[in-house]
Design a protein around this motif. Structure first.
Motif, PDB file in Angstrom:
ATOM      1  N   MET A  38       0.808  -1.232   0.000  1.00  0.00           N
ATOM      2  CA  MET A  38       0.000   0.000   0.000  1.00  0.00           C
ATOM      3  C   MET A  38       0.839   1.279   0.000  1.00  0.00           C
ATOM      4  O   MET A  38       0.333   2.356  -0.265  1.00  0.00           O
ATOM      5  CB  MET A  38      -0.926   0.018   1.217  1.00  0.00           C
ATOM      6  CG  MET A  38      -2.075  -0.957   1.112  1.00  0.00           C
ATOM      7  SD  MET A  38      -3.310  -0.547   2.357  1.00  0.00           S
ATOM      8  CE  MET A  38      -4.283  -2.044   2.307  1.00  0.00           C
ATOM      9  N   ILE A  39       2.126   1.150   0.337  1.00  0.00           N
ATOM     10  CA  ILE A  39       2.997   2.335   0.341  1.00  0.00           C
ATOM     11  C   ILE A  39       3.220   2.786  -1.103  1.00  0.00           C
ATOM     12  O   ILE A  39       3.283   1.968  -2.015  1.00  0.00           O
ATOM     13  CB  ILE A  39       4.301   2.002   1.102  1.00  0.00           C
ATOM     14  CG1 ILE A  39       3.915   1.840   2.579  1.00  0.00           C
ATOM     15  CG2 ILE A  39       5.356   3.081   0.915  1.00  0.00           C
ATOM     16  CD1 ILE A  39       5.006   1.419   3.488  1.00  0.00           C
ATOM     17  N   TYR A  40       3.322   4.119  -1.295  1.00  0.00           N
ATOM     18  CA  TYR A  40       3.308   4.666  -2.660  1.00  0.00           C
ATOM     19  C   TYR A  40       4.634   4.559  -3.400  1.00  0.00           C
ATOM     20  O   TYR A  40       4.791   5.173  -4.447  1.00  0.00           O
ATOM     21  CB  TYR A  40       2.932   6.151  -2.635  1.00  0.00           C
ATOM     22  CG  TYR A  40       1.689   6.473  -1.872  1.00  0.00           C
ATOM     23  CD1 TYR A  40       0.549   5.700  -2.013  1.00  0.00           C
ATOM     24  CD2 TYR A  40       1.648   7.550  -1.002  1.00  0.00           C
ATOM     25  CE1 TYR A  40      -0.606   5.984  -1.308  1.00  0.00           C
ATOM     26  CE2 TYR A  40       0.498   7.842  -0.295  1.00  0.00           C
ATOM     27  CZ  TYR A  40      -0.615   7.061  -0.449  1.00  0.00           C
ATOM     28  OH  TYR A  40      -1.751   7.342   0.240  1.00  0.00           O
ATOM     29  N   LYS A  41       5.611   3.880  -2.820  1.00  0.00           N
ATOM     30  CA  LYS A  41       6.897   3.839  -3.540  1.00  0.00           C
ATOM     31  C   LYS A  41       7.433   2.424  -3.665  1.00  0.00           C
ATOM     32  O   LYS A  41       6.793   1.478  -3.207  1.00  0.00           O
ATOM     33  CB  LYS A  41       7.906   4.749  -2.856  1.00  0.00           C
ATOM     34  CG  LYS A  41       8.037   4.534  -1.392  1.00  0.00           C
ATOM     35  CD  LYS A  41       8.926   5.632  -0.823  1.00  0.00           C
ATOM     36  CE  LYS A  41       8.877   5.656   0.673  1.00  0.00           C
ATOM     37  NZ  LYS A  41       9.488   6.817   1.254  1.00  0.00           N
ATOM     38  N   ARG A  42       8.616   2.340  -4.274  1.00  0.00           N
ATOM     39  CA  ARG A  42       9.256   1.034  -4.449  1.00  0.00           C
ATOM     40  C   ARG A  42       9.919   0.664  -3.125  1.00  0.00           C
ATOM     41  O   ARG A  42      10.969   1.185  -2.774  1.00  0.00           O
ATOM     42  CB  ARG A  42      10.289   1.133  -5.572  1.00  0.00           C
ATOM     43  CG  ARG A  42      10.851  -0.188  -5.976  1.00  0.00           C
ATOM     44  CD  ARG A  42      11.696  -0.098  -7.222  1.00  0.00           C
ATOM     45  NE  ARG A  42      12.357  -1.374  -7.441  1.00  0.00           N
ATOM     46  CZ  ARG A  42      11.755  -2.412  -7.992  1.00  0.00           C
ATOM     47  NH1 ARG A  42      10.531  -2.323  -8.417  1.00  0.00           N
ATOM     48  NH2 ARG A  42      12.400  -3.567  -8.137  1.00  0.00           N
ATOM     49  N   THR A  43       9.303  -0.229  -2.392  1.00  0.00           N
ATOM     50  CA  THR A  43       9.805  -0.586  -1.063  1.00  0.00           C
ATOM     51  C   THR A  43      10.748  -1.788  -1.180  1.00  0.00           C
ATOM     52  O   THR A  43      10.835  -2.437  -2.225  1.00  0.00           O
ATOM     53  CB  THR A  43       8.635  -0.989  -0.151  1.00  0.00           C
ATOM     54  OG1 THR A  43       7.958  -2.086  -0.786  1.00  0.00           O
ATOM     55  CG2 THR A  43       7.660   0.157   0.060  1.00  0.00           C
ATOM     56  N   ARG A  44      11.404  -2.081  -0.069  1.00  0.00           N
ATOM     57  CA  ARG A  44      12.265  -3.277  -0.054  1.00  0.00           C
ATOM     58  C   ARG A  44      11.453  -4.540  -0.351  1.00  0.00           C
ATOM     59  O   ARG A  44      11.900  -5.437  -1.055  1.00  0.00           O
ATOM     60  CB  ARG A  44      12.922  -3.388   1.341  1.00  0.00           C
ATOM     61  CG  ARG A  44      13.836  -4.549   1.443  1.00  0.00           C
ATOM     62  CD  ARG A  44      15.203  -4.236   1.981  1.00  0.00           C
ATOM     63  NE  ARG A  44      15.666  -2.895   1.769  1.00  0.00           N
ATOM     64  CZ  ARG A  44      16.559  -2.292   2.544  1.00  0.00           C
ATOM     65  NH1 ARG A  44      17.065  -2.929   3.573  1.00  0.00           N
ATOM     66  NH2 ARG A  44      16.960  -1.077   2.290  1.00  0.00           N
TER      67      ARG A  44
END
Ligand code: NAP
Length: 281
Positions: free
Chosen positions: A223-229
């Motif tokens: 759900m986070i708006y960026k490229r996460t780990r």
């Protein structure tokens, strides 16, 4: 001019004003959308004052549950989930609350992975407000099962208990996020992993999920708006992975449609969000 807003605390970095103002402009509606930071303890005075001048508003952390006490009616999704992210002022002056987060997730899963919710098994990471809206919507949309893994186990258990009461025939389980053996069991039957913790917001955040449990045939929606780990790990495991942009756009599009009764210009809303995020990098 019609007036719309988002309320929350903090709310300064919200992408919703840019997204909705562009959408209003595109359909030629004379309307303005702004962010109001409502300090803790000030929700009541906001609801009794400024809120009455608005045609509608979105609600974000930490007021999605508390705002319901000040509304005249809730639609069935908001009432079931105990969460409101959209308020509309009706023609008779009364206020109605809706929850569009779950709809946003459902559309995002469909557009990102071609996944339809009905009959699927979901493993949801997190037990906060976003997880809550997601789990209630998934089960209301006939998901076969929902498992919840959270750092604080008793919050996962409490959410699972509420879900079981509301959806007695659905299969619902809770697990501590730190118990890898239990997680491995839940992964075995999961068709989709939905990440709804706040871990990944900061660039040095670790992944909230062990990479060795990722599978090529289990899409990962973060759900986070960026490229996460987690998204990176999923890619390395050969899995489809998507961030939260589509969910943000579609929950916003649904709010727009509730307020205006018109189709939302989704492509414009997505473009504005992507441009704003690119500038933040
Ligand atoms: P919330 O109610 O504050 O819940 C936060 C959740 O994250 C809890 O389950 C919490 O676990 C967990 N968490 C926080 N820090 C953690 C850590 N260091 N390690 C492991 N777990 C941790 O927040 P929310 O409203 O649910 O939002 C969660 C995320 O979803 C945010 O990043 C938000 O931006 C995103 N979101 C995206 C959309 C979208 O449209 N894409 C919509 C809504 C939310 P504990 O219970 O153990 O504290």
């Amino acid at each position: 001019m019609e007036k719309y807003a988002i309320i929350g605390h903090p709310v300064g970095h919200s992408l919703s004003p840019a997204m909705h103002n562009a959408a209003f402009a595109e359909i030629g509606l004379d309307a303005d959308y702004r962010a109001f930071d409502v300090e803790p303890g000030n929700l009541e005075s906001f609801m009794e004052g400024l809120a009455k001048e608005l045609n509608g508003f979105n609600v974000t952390v930490p007021y999605k549950s508390a705002v319901a006490d000040y509304l005249d009616q809730l639609d069935v999704g908001a009432a079931t989930a105990g969460s409101v992210n959209t308020v509309k002022r009706m023609d008779d002056g009364s206020s109605q609350g809706y929850s569009t987060d779950g709809y946003g997730l459902e559309k995002a899963l469909e557009e990102s992975f071609g996944v339809k919710v009905a009959g699927k098994n979901f493993l949801v990471l997190g037990a906060g407000g976003a997880a809550r809206a997601a789990c209630f919507h998934l089960l209301a949309s006939s998901a076969a099962s929902v498992s919840i893994a959270n750092r604080t186990f008793n919050k996962a258990e409490a959410l699972a208990d509420e879900l079981k009461r509301q959806f007695p025939i659905a299969s619902v389980e809770a697990a501590p996020a730190s118990n890898s053996e239990k997680l491995a069991n839940l992964v075995e039957r999961a068709d989709v992993l939905v990440q709804s913790t706040s871990l990944g917001l900061r660039p040095d955040d670790p992944s909230p999920f062990p990479k060795e449990l990722l599978r090529a045939d289990m899409p990962v929606f973060d759900m986070i708006y960026k490229r996460t780990r987690l998204i990176e790990d999923a890619g390395k495991a050969g899995a489809l992975a998507a961030n939260g942009i589509e969910m943000l756009v579609h929950q916003g599009a649904k709010s727009f449609e509730i307020w205006t009764g018109k189709n939302a210009p989704v492509a414009t809303m997505r473009r504005v969000v992507e441009n704003a995020l690119a500038k933040m990098k």
